[in-house]
Design a protein around this motif. Sequence first.
Motif, short mmCIF file in Angstrom:
data_model
loop_
_atom_site.label_atom_id
_atom_site.label_comp_id
_atom_site.label_asym_id
_atom_site.label_seq_id
_atom_site.Cartn_x
_atom_site.Cartn_y
_atom_site.Cartn_z
N ARG A 207 0.87 -1.19 0.00
CA ARG A 207 0.00 0.00 0.00
C ARG A 207 0.90 1.23 0.00
O ARG A 207 1.70 1.43 0.90
N ASN B 103 1.65 5.39 -0.11
CA ASN B 103 1.14 6.71 0.26
C ASN B 103 2.26 7.73 0.13
O ASN B 103 3.43 7.43 0.40
N GLY C 33 -6.49 5.35 -6.42
CA GLY C 33 -5.77 6.07 -5.38
C GLY C 33 -4.64 6.94 -5.91
O GLY C 33 -4.06 7.72 -5.15
N ASP D 49 -2.61 7.67 -2.55
CA ASP D 49 -3.51 7.59 -1.39
C ASP D 49 -4.00 6.16 -1.25
O ASP D 49 -4.96 5.74 -1.91
N ASP D 50 -3.29 5.37 -0.42
CA ASP D 50 -3.61 3.96 -0.23
C ASP D 50 -3.68 3.20 -1.56
O ASP D 50 -4.63 2.47 -1.84
#
Length: 381
Positions: free
Chosen positions: A155, A157, A199, A220-221
Amino acid sequence: MTGVDLTDTPDEAAFRAEARAWLRANVPGPLPSGDTRDGFAAHLHWERALFDAGWAVVSWPRRYGGRDATLWQWLIFEEEYYAAGAPQRVTQNGIFLLAPTLFEFGTPEQQDTLLPRMAAAQDLWCQGWSEPGAGSDLAAISSRAEAVPDGGGWRLNGQKTWTTRGAFSTHLFGLFRTDPAAARHRGLTYFLVPLDAPGVTVRGFGRLDGDEGFAEVFFDDVLVPDSAVLGEVGKGWQVAMSTTGSERGLTLRSPGRFLHTAQRLVTLAAAQGDRLRPAVRERVTRAWLHARAYQLFTLNQVTDLVEGRAPGARSSLNKLYWSRLDIELHEIALELLGGDAVLDSPWTRGFQFSLAGPIYAGTNEIQRNIVAERVLGLPRA
């Protein structure tokens, strides 16, 4: 070319003749800037014509769209490419920066999947290095990647900025921090990210010269699979140094580009005839010799590569040299043009771009430190 013999072998001469003939017959007229949306589209049409004719990636294996050409033949093609006035390669971030890293660190599956699409200009790559708080200091990045339990991938970010042609690209390669507790150069991992993944937000912005290809990229994620990792987890710095070596060294700025610019400068000076001042004539001559010296330096580097010696930190010498050479050639041209230098012309736009040379690919201040410490063996200041 072998040893110190700078003449073409019969095979190299035949390769040069074939490349020259094709380029003369197919190079398009002047195209809009590849950093504008319309210009980028026009450049892609040219890139795909190169691929269809087998000239997009001449030194790659044939199974990936290349010609199995030697590094010497690649240099020959670059010379002929620029001598023919062919357009700038807008696929260069993928072909000249990421591809050498993929050949070195990629799995067979990654190579078989990514390289053919890159060669055919189907996947268009941008480089995700700089961040708002990490420009020349790449080890200061804060964008992070967290492992998803049970082999669920990663994930992502964070934010990347000053992403060249990011507004037009389909994929991004870059570093993310996978171990926040590790020392600066450790705990980093190199990821390959599709920009249409959920994302991801790409926000383009214009430069002062009106070009619009730069972008900020937000994560974003963003979920990516384990196959998005290039090289080993936590060893991204080593992988990234391979890419920066290509960026600073011979692949991004091959001698052909500067030899062609130097010859254009000589032609510009010759057109002044008796009006050319001796001092300016001397500067033009010196600049031409500097371009020739860069070619010879590069040939020496290729000899090392062919014989199995990696350039390592010496690629910083390349970067220091070509970034100053580019400015020198264009400054003299503008002096020759004087009042005839218009704001939007090949020489003036080339000059504007040359001023960025000491900054991108690692600022020259950083490169001088690298040369001092890692090439000359001087102590850290």
